[in-house]
Write a protein that holds these residues in place. Sequence first.
Motif, mmCIF file in Angstrom:
data_model
loop_
_atom_site.group_PDB
_atom_site.id
_atom_site.type_symbol
_atom_site.label_atom_id
_atom_site.label_comp_id
_atom_site.label_asym_id
_atom_site.label_seq_id
_atom_site.Cartn_x
_atom_site.Cartn_y
_atom_site.Cartn_z
ATOM 1 N N MET A 44 3.903 -31.843 -2.081
ATOM 2 C CA MET A 44 3.914 -30.438 -1.694
ATOM 3 C C MET A 44 2.505 -29.936 -1.340
ATOM 4 O O MET A 44 2.333 -29.105 -0.445
ATOM 5 N N GLN A 45 1.496 -30.454 -2.003
ATOM 6 C CA GLN A 45 0.113 -30.105 -1.650
ATOM 7 C C GLN A 45 -0.245 -30.671 -0.276
ATOM 8 O O GLN A 45 -0.964 -30.031 0.501
ATOM 9 N N LYS A 46 0.275 -31.837 0.014
ATOM 10 C CA LYS A 46 0.064 -32.442 1.335
ATOM 11 C C LYS A 46 0.691 -31.567 2.414
ATOM 12 O O LYS A 46 0.154 -31.423 3.518
ATOM 13 N N ARG A 47 1.834 -30.970 2.097
ATOM 14 C CA ARG A 47 2.507 -30.087 3.049
ATOM 15 C C ARG A 47 1.638 -28.879 3.389
ATOM 16 O O ARG A 47 1.626 -28.407 4.543
ATOM 17 N N LEU A 48 0.887 -28.366 2.420
ATOM 18 C CA LEU A 48 0.020 -27.216 2.660
ATOM 19 C C LEU A 48 -1.021 -27.507 3.731
ATOM 20 O O LEU A 48 -1.477 -26.595 4.440
ATOM 21 N N VAL A 75 14.751 -29.697 9.215
ATOM 22 C CA VAL A 75 14.776 -30.960 8.469
ATOM 23 C C VAL A 75 14.388 -32.128 9.387
ATOM 24 O O VAL A 75 13.636 -33.021 8.989
ATOM 25 N N LYS A 76 14.872 -32.104 10.605
ATOM 26 C CA LYS A 76 14.551 -33.185 11.546
ATOM 27 C C LYS A 76 13.062 -33.213 11.880
ATOM 28 O O LYS A 76 12.467 -34.294 12.031
ATOM 29 N N VAL A 77 12.444 -32.035 11.992
ATOM 30 C CA VAL A 77 10.999 -31.973 12.233
ATOM 31 C C VAL A 77 10.254 -32.658 11.091
ATOM 32 O O VAL A 77 9.317 -33.439 11.307
ATOM 33 N N ILE A 78 10.667 -32.368 9.863
ATOM 34 C CA ILE A 78 10.027 -32.979 8.689
ATOM 35 C C ILE A 78 10.273 -34.477 8.659
ATOM 36 O O ILE A 78 9.356 -35.274 8.409
ATOM 37 N N LEU A 135 4.063 -36.930 6.182
ATOM 38 C CA LEU A 135 4.751 -36.435 4.997
ATOM 39 C C LEU A 135 5.736 -37.460 4.443
ATOM 40 O O LEU A 135 5.819 -37.674 3.231
ATOM 41 N N MET A 136 6.487 -38.100 5.327
ATOM 42 C CA MET A 136 7.517 -39.036 4.888
ATOM 43 C C MET A 136 6.942 -40.247 4.155
ATOM 44 O O MET A 136 7.627 -40.874 3.347
ATOM 45 N N SER A 137 5.685 -40.547 4.392
ATOM 46 C CA SER A 137 5.069 -41.708 3.727
ATOM 47 C C SER A 137 4.922 -41.493 2.227
ATOM 48 O O SER A 137 4.769 -42.454 1.464
ATOM 49 N N ASP A 138 4.973 -40.229 1.781
ATOM 50 C CA ASP A 138 4.842 -39.929 0.350
ATOM 51 C C ASP A 138 6.164 -39.499 -0.292
ATOM 52 O O ASP A 138 6.182 -39.016 -1.428
ATOM 53 N N LEU A 139 7.258 -39.688 0.423
ATOM 54 C CA LEU A 139 8.573 -39.394 -0.143
ATOM 55 C C LEU A 139 8.890 -40.420 -1.228
ATOM 56 O O LEU A 139 8.689 -41.616 -1.026
ATOM 57 N N THR A 140 9.377 -39.967 -2.378
ATOM 58 C CA THR A 140 9.606 -40.887 -3.490
ATOM 59 C C THR A 140 11.069 -40.925 -3.916
ATOM 60 O O THR A 140 11.816 -39.963 -3.750
ATOM 61 N N GLY A 143 9.345 -24.905 3.424
ATOM 62 C CA GLY A 143 8.403 -23.828 3.117
ATOM 63 C C GLY A 143 7.019 -24.403 2.870
ATOM 64 O O GLY A 143 6.845 -25.601 2.668
ATOM 65 N N HIS A 144 5.997 -23.551 2.867
ATOM 66 C CA HIS A 144 4.640 -24.069 2.677
ATOM 67 C C HIS A 144 3.756 -23.129 1.857
ATOM 68 O O HIS A 144 2.532 -23.222 1.898
ATOM 69 N N ARG A 145 4.363 -22.250 1.098
ATOM 70 C CA ARG A 145 3.579 -21.340 0.262
ATOM 71 C C ARG A 145 3.996 -21.478 -1.194
ATOM 72 O O ARG A 145 5.155 -21.708 -1.493
ATOM 73 N N HIS A 146 3.027 -21.325 -2.084
ATOM 74 C CA HIS A 146 3.368 -21.236 -3.493
ATOM 75 C C HIS A 146 2.350 -20.342 -4.203
ATOM 76 O O HIS A 146 1.304 -20.019 -3.638
ATOM 77 N N HIS A 147 2.657 -19.916 -5.419
ATOM 78 C CA HIS A 147 1.814 -18.982 -6.139
ATOM 79 C C HIS A 147 1.854 -19.310 -7.628
ATOM 80 O O HIS A 147 2.608 -20.183 -8.074
ATOM 81 N N GLN A 148 1.055 -18.621 -8.381
ATOM 82 C CA GLN A 148 1.079 -18.791 -9.829
ATOM 83 C C GLN A 148 2.414 -18.271 -10.372
ATOM 84 O O GLN A 148 2.930 -17.254 -9.896
ATOM 85 N N VAL A 149 2.953 -18.969 -11.352
ATOM 86 C CA VAL A 149 4.213 -18.526 -11.955
ATOM 87 C C VAL A 149 3.988 -17.182 -12.640
ATOM 88 O O VAL A 149 3.016 -16.993 -13.377
ATOM 89 N N LYS A 150 4.880 -16.237 -12.363
ATOM 90 C CA LYS A 150 4.740 -14.890 -12.915
ATOM 91 C C LYS A 150 4.997 -14.874 -14.419
ATOM 92 O O LYS A 150 5.799 -15.651 -14.924
ATOM 93 N N GLU A 151 4.297 -13.960 -15.078
ATOM 94 C CA GLU A 151 4.537 -13.762 -16.510
ATOM 95 C C GLU A 151 5.883 -13.057 -16.679
ATOM 96 O O GLU A 151 6.133 -12.015 -16.072
#
Length: 315
Positions: free
Chosen positions: A152-156, A171-174, A180-185, A251-259
């Motif tokens: 996911m960091q690679k996606r950023l 999905v087809k673009v990805i 990206l696909m080289s790190d699919l596990t 998606g390509h955004r993430h944030h700190q988990v809210k309290e």
Amino acid sequence: MSAHYSPIYGGSLTNHLPMYEWALKQLNTPVDLIAKRSEAYLKATGVVDLDSVYTKPNDLEQHYLNRVNHYRMTIAEKGFEHAVRWFIKDRRHEMASALFHGLIRLAYAVESGSVENLARAMAYFEAVSTEIHLLAKPVALSSAKEAWIRLMQKRLLTKLTFEDGATMSKVKVIMHNAHLMSDLTKLERDQNMEAVILSIITEWYLMTEDFYVLHVNTGFQALVTLRAYIEDIEEWFIEFHVLAQVFSLIGHRHHQVKELEETTWKVMLEEVSELEEVHDVKLFYSMYTLARHFNEPNLKKIARLLLDRKKKPSE
């Protein structure tokens, strides 16, 4: 249940109404409020009633209606449970069809125990089925979360252009992005596999509140519901984990988990009638249902997040 409406609207969007009504009912929503919410949903989406003499079905809807009749007869011949096993048997590569909605509607129909709901869910699943085949490198369960975060960091850092808003086009673009696909596990078999997958996808939803990650979570609940009907269930969860990565890469955004305040399911169930939006209701229902099977703290956190988000004043 409003099962007789078209399974789609707006050309190809999923009609959530049968799933929405079932989730509301299971969350003990008053009958009159369910009826009010259903009416509002129909008005907002323009979903057509296929039982109406004034409706002229399009090609997909006509195919769906024909297959509903076929599956009614199949269920009558095989019996409810055997029909579910027979239908799902060879559909592992189709489980993400229509953003997991084929699987989700099937699971809700199984929960309802209704032959009519099941026939319509099978017909819908068949109508929207798309196979996805992915290659991924093995990863130990102990390293799965770290591998997920790394991807996911690679996606950023990866610029993707989605020229078409359709999910499968994205999905087809990805899938065509070798970087990206080289790190699919792909998970190795382990008795704790389901719990680890759930921990990863719920944490990622808390970090993203992403539309596609939401569907990964509701899709997981559907698979858990159908677990007893699938012989090679471990292979399905391994495949699900791979698919979950791909859909979460949209998606390509993430944030700190809210309290979030500490709470109980009892307290939240008293507040749940405040939720109206179909995806919020279905996600809450998934979290509540999964909490019966897994001791995962993120389930309660997501439910609390949904309720708090509803209370947040408009800016």
